[in-house]
Design a protein around this motif. Structure first.
Motif, PDB file in Angstrom:
ATOM      1  N   MET A 425      -6.589  -2.262  15.031  1.00  0.00           N
ATOM      2  CA  MET A 425      -5.917  -3.032  14.024  1.00  0.00           C
ATOM      3  C   MET A 425      -6.094  -2.225  12.236  1.00  0.00           C
ATOM      4  SD  MET A 425      -4.774  -5.346  12.339  1.00  0.00           S
ATOM      5  CE  MET A 425      -3.764  -6.611  13.402  1.00  0.00           C
ATOM      6  N   ASP A 426      -5.662  -1.352  12.558  1.00  0.00           N
ATOM      7  CA  ASP A 426      -5.862  -0.267  11.344  1.00  0.00           C
ATOM      8  C   ASP A 426      -5.250  -0.823  10.082  1.00  0.00           C
ATOM      9  OD1 ASP A 426      -6.237   1.770   9.561  1.00  0.00           O
ATOM     10  OD2 ASP A 426      -5.823   3.407  10.861  1.00  0.00           O
ATOM     11  N   LEU A 427      -5.720  -0.730   8.978  1.00  0.00           N
ATOM     12  CA  LEU A 427      -5.483  -1.868   7.582  1.00  0.00           C
ATOM     13  C   LEU A 427      -5.242  -0.422   6.605  1.00  0.00           C
ATOM     14  CD1 LEU A 427      -7.878  -5.265   6.848  1.00  0.00           C
ATOM     15  CD2 LEU A 427      -5.402  -4.764   8.171  1.00  0.00           C
ATOM     16  N   GLY A 428      -4.971   0.484   7.000  1.00  0.00           N
ATOM     17  CA  GLY A 428      -4.595   1.239   6.122  1.00  0.00           C
ATOM     18  C   GLY A 428      -6.480   1.402   4.721  1.00  0.00           C
ATOM     19  N   ILE A 429      -7.166   0.665   4.349  1.00  0.00           N
ATOM     20  CA  ILE A 429      -7.666   0.746   3.626  1.00  0.00           C
ATOM     21  C   ILE A 429      -9.115   1.348   3.969  1.00  0.00           C
ATOM     22  CG2 ILE A 429      -9.316  -0.738   1.665  1.00  0.00           C
ATOM     23  CD1 ILE A 429      -6.954  -2.839   1.972  1.00  0.00           C
ATOM     24  N   GLN A 430      -9.587   2.691   3.606  1.00  0.00           N
ATOM     25  CA  GLN A 430     -11.309   3.140   3.682  1.00  0.00           C
ATOM     26  C   GLN A 430     -11.842   2.393   4.563  1.00  0.00           C
ATOM     27  OE1 GLN A 430     -11.103   7.215   1.935  1.00  0.00           O
ATOM     28  NE2 GLN A 430     -12.898   7.252   3.034  1.00  0.00           N
ATOM     29  N   THR A 431     -12.438   1.932   3.217  1.00  0.00           N
ATOM     30  CA  THR A 431     -13.550   1.152   3.377  1.00  0.00           C
ATOM     31  C   THR A 431     -13.308   0.135   3.871  1.00  0.00           C
ATOM     32  OG1 THR A 431     -12.565  -0.751   1.546  1.00  0.00           O
ATOM     33  CG2 THR A 431     -14.299   1.310   0.900  1.00  0.00           C
ATOM     34  N   LEU A 432     -12.558  -0.543   4.583  1.00  0.00           N
ATOM     35  CA  LEU A 432     -12.505  -1.953   5.992  1.00  0.00           C
ATOM     36  C   LEU A 432     -12.348  -1.530   7.039  1.00  0.00           C
ATOM     37  CD1 LEU A 432      -9.654  -3.860   4.054  1.00  0.00           C
ATOM     38  CD2 LEU A 432     -12.397  -4.553   4.460  1.00  0.00           C
ATOM     39  N   PRO A 433     -13.020  -1.811   8.167  1.00  0.00           N
ATOM     40  CA  PRO A 433     -12.963  -1.185   9.510  1.00  0.00           C
ATOM     41  C   PRO A 433     -11.742  -0.773  10.309  1.00  0.00           C
ATOM     42  CG  PRO A 433     -14.440  -3.604   9.360  1.00  0.00           C
ATOM     43  CD  PRO A 433     -13.566  -2.833   7.394  1.00  0.00           C
ATOM     44  N   VAL A 434     -11.753  -0.552  11.592  1.00  0.00           N
ATOM     45  CA  VAL A 434     -10.923  -0.573  12.092  1.00  0.00           C
ATOM     46  C   VAL A 434     -11.386  -1.047  13.604  1.00  0.00           C
ATOM     47  CG1 VAL A 434      -9.377   1.102  14.050  1.00  0.00           C
ATOM     48  CG2 VAL A 434      -9.501   1.597  11.434  1.00  0.00           C
TER      49      VAL A 434
END
Length: 555
Positions: A425-434
């Motif tokens: 799951m890649d949310l496309g937000i750098q600060t959030l984890p994959v």
């Protein structure tokens, strides 16, 4: 009600339970090890140690303020029953001493005919026995006026019949252990610890201000509304679900949790449920027998604590028309200390023969004994809940999820190629984890859904004992495991390769019992038509339709 903050978890946890560590500190080494062996391996209890254990148990209980003890048992009422006796023995000079013998610990004698028993006993046949269940720990229940030592027991009649919920569960656990060990031995294991089912039962409930309940005779007498207008605000937006917990309710929850921790009940999660005034507790997994006892205690603590806070706890499955009902989602698995969780698929489930055989056994069992699963959750109150608002319909089906469904389709076609990767799951937000996704989605409409490493039986009612559903689940699994073991031994005896035999058996299961697998919307009219007309699955809509199944003989 004024409350004080609880102490640290380390000082609270199981402080009111006669745990193994307390036994180790208070018993001679050889007696402690004998008792520990019975608890951990289901070895026969050495009754010669009972006097020493009883003395240590009494001394511990009296140090906690207990003057009475109670054999606690679980009749077919789905409630808890108990008979209290004092630690008192009258002497010849008129004085009294505190006494608790091994004979009294091991055996009690309540009335054996006044409880519901399905016709096993007549009124004039009154003798019944309680017998100490050493595998479930004794505990202290404290009230404002003192404390009572509570000893979990089985309840049997003079004829040996079991008009309780615990005896059948212990019997079927033994049968499941024997059947599972057969499979594991055939798979090549030599070090096999006792196999047991485990349970983590999520408990939903309603809380209502006592002043409002006291003005409603229908709620007082039946536990649900029988008349009146619909609420001005129901659950149209489901905004109560996972909302901020009201302060009054959180104080109540924390009071409940402190009591649960003292009793060694691993309450983990609390939250607002979907309907206004509805909430949930969820525990960690425990062995099925202990989890069943703890579930009964949880319901008692929920109701008794509510009174202290000016609230009433409603465990009726549908106390209010038009809004979400309350269930008890029984998360169920099976495993042991040496092989671990036998329903854990691992990273490559397509090559995990152990998992596929146990999962296949569940599929066969649910298809073959689906009506029994429906019957053990059949009550008039639960009928109001089933079929909407995350409560499953009456048709028993199995949800596997995309990955497992694909694997069993490969098996149906005669060749296992591989399993789909869950992906990330890649949310496309750098600060959030994959992070790694689960292998399949969740299905809130399925009565029996695989949820990663266990099955979730969602049809159980909120006021029910979980013992009946666990007996049914363990029975259908034991039956299927024995059938698989017989098939394995027969084909291996003919010189067939083990992997080929496993594939043959799994294909046979899917060909004969795959009709019970459904990954779609179980509420849809199309599924109800397909399930009954095309797949031949029973649709026992009411308790009156389902309960006669309990009288039928399964072959």
């Amino acid at each position: 009600m004024s409350v004080k903050p609880p102490g640290p978890l380390s000082s609270l946890w199981a402080s009111d339970v006669f745990t193994l560590s307390k036994m180790r500190d208070s018993l001679p080494k050889e007696i402690y090890h004998s008792l520990k062996k019975t608890i951990e391996t289901s070895a026969a209890l050495d009754v010669s140690i009972a006097d020493v254990v009883a003395l240590a148990m009494k001394d511990w209980a009296m140090s906690k303020g207990a003057l009475y003890y109670a054999h606690v048992f679980y009749p077919l009422t789905h409630a808890t029953a108990e008979k209290h006796d004092g630690f008192i023995s009258l002497q010849s000079d008129g004085s009294v001493i505190s006494e608790f013998s091994g004979k009294v610990l091991v055996q009690g004698e309540p009335d054996g005919s006044s409880f519901p028993n399905g016709g096993m006993r007549s009124t004039f046949e009154a003798r019944g026995y309680t017998a100490w269940d050493v595998t479930s720990p004794a505990f202290i229940i404290t009230t404002d006026n003192g404390a009572t030592l509570c000893i979990p027991t089985v309840f049997i009649s003079w004829t040996g019949k079991a008009p309780d919920m615990k005896t059948p569960l212990l019997r079927v656990n033994a049968a499941l252990n024997k059947a599972a060990k057969r499979i594991l031995s055939i798979l090549g294991y030599t070090d096999i610890a006792p196999v047991n089912s485990s349970c983590g039962a999520e408990q939903e409930y309603f809380l209502v201000d006592a002043n409002f309940v006291n003005s409603r005779p229908d709620l007082l007498l039946t536990g649900r509304t029988l008349f009146g207008a619909a609420a001005a605000k129901g659950q149209q937006f489901d905004d109560h679900y996972f909302g901020a917990i009201p302060e009054r309710i959180q104080v109540y929850m924390q009071d409940v949790e402190e009591q649960l921790y003292r009793l060694g009940i691993p309450a983990k999660t609390r939250h607002n449920e979907v309907a206004p005034g509805q909430f949930e507790f969820a525990p960690f997994f425990e062995s099925a027998n202990v989890a069943t006892d703890h579930q009964q205690l949880l319901m008692t603590v929920l109701k008794n604590t509510a009174k202290k806070h000016g609230l009433v706890c409603l465990l009726h499955e549908k106390p209010f028309k038009g809004i979400n009902g309350s269930g008890k989602h029984v998360n169920w698995s099976v495993g042991n200390k040496t092989q671990g969780n036998l329903l854990a698929p691992g990273i490559t489930p397509h090559s995990n023969s152990q998992f596929l055989l146990f999962c296949g056994a569940v599929i066969r069992g649910v298809h073959k004994y689906g009506p029994l699963l429906r019957a053990v959750v059949a009550t008039a109150s639960n009928d109001h809940r089933l079929g909407a608002n995350e409560a499953p319909p009456a048709i028993m089906s199995v949800y596997l999820g995309t990955q497992l469904d694909n694997i069993f389709e490969q098996i149906r076609n005669g060749e296992i190629i591989g399993s789909e990767d869950a992906g990330v799951m890649d949310l496309g937000i750098q600060t959030l984890p994959v992070f790694k996704k689960d292998a399949g989605d969740r299905n809130r409409t399925s009565p029996f859904a695989f949820t990663g490493n266990r099955f979730e039986f969602r049809a159980v009612g909120s006021g029910q004992s979980v013992a009946g559903p666990l007996v049914a689940l363990d029975t259908l699994l034991a039956d299927s495991l024995n059938w698989i073991a017989d098939s394995l031994e027969a084909q291996l005896g003919q010189g067939v390769d083990l992997n080929a035999v496993i594939l043959n058996i799994l294909k046979d299961i899917i060909d004969k019992h795959g009709a019970v697998i459904f990954n779609g919307n179980s509420y849809s009219a199309e599924w109800h038509r397909m399930a009954v007309e095309e797949r031949g699955l029973p649709n026992l809509k009411s308790a009156a339709d389902a309960l006669p199944v309990l009288k039928e003989s399964y072959k």
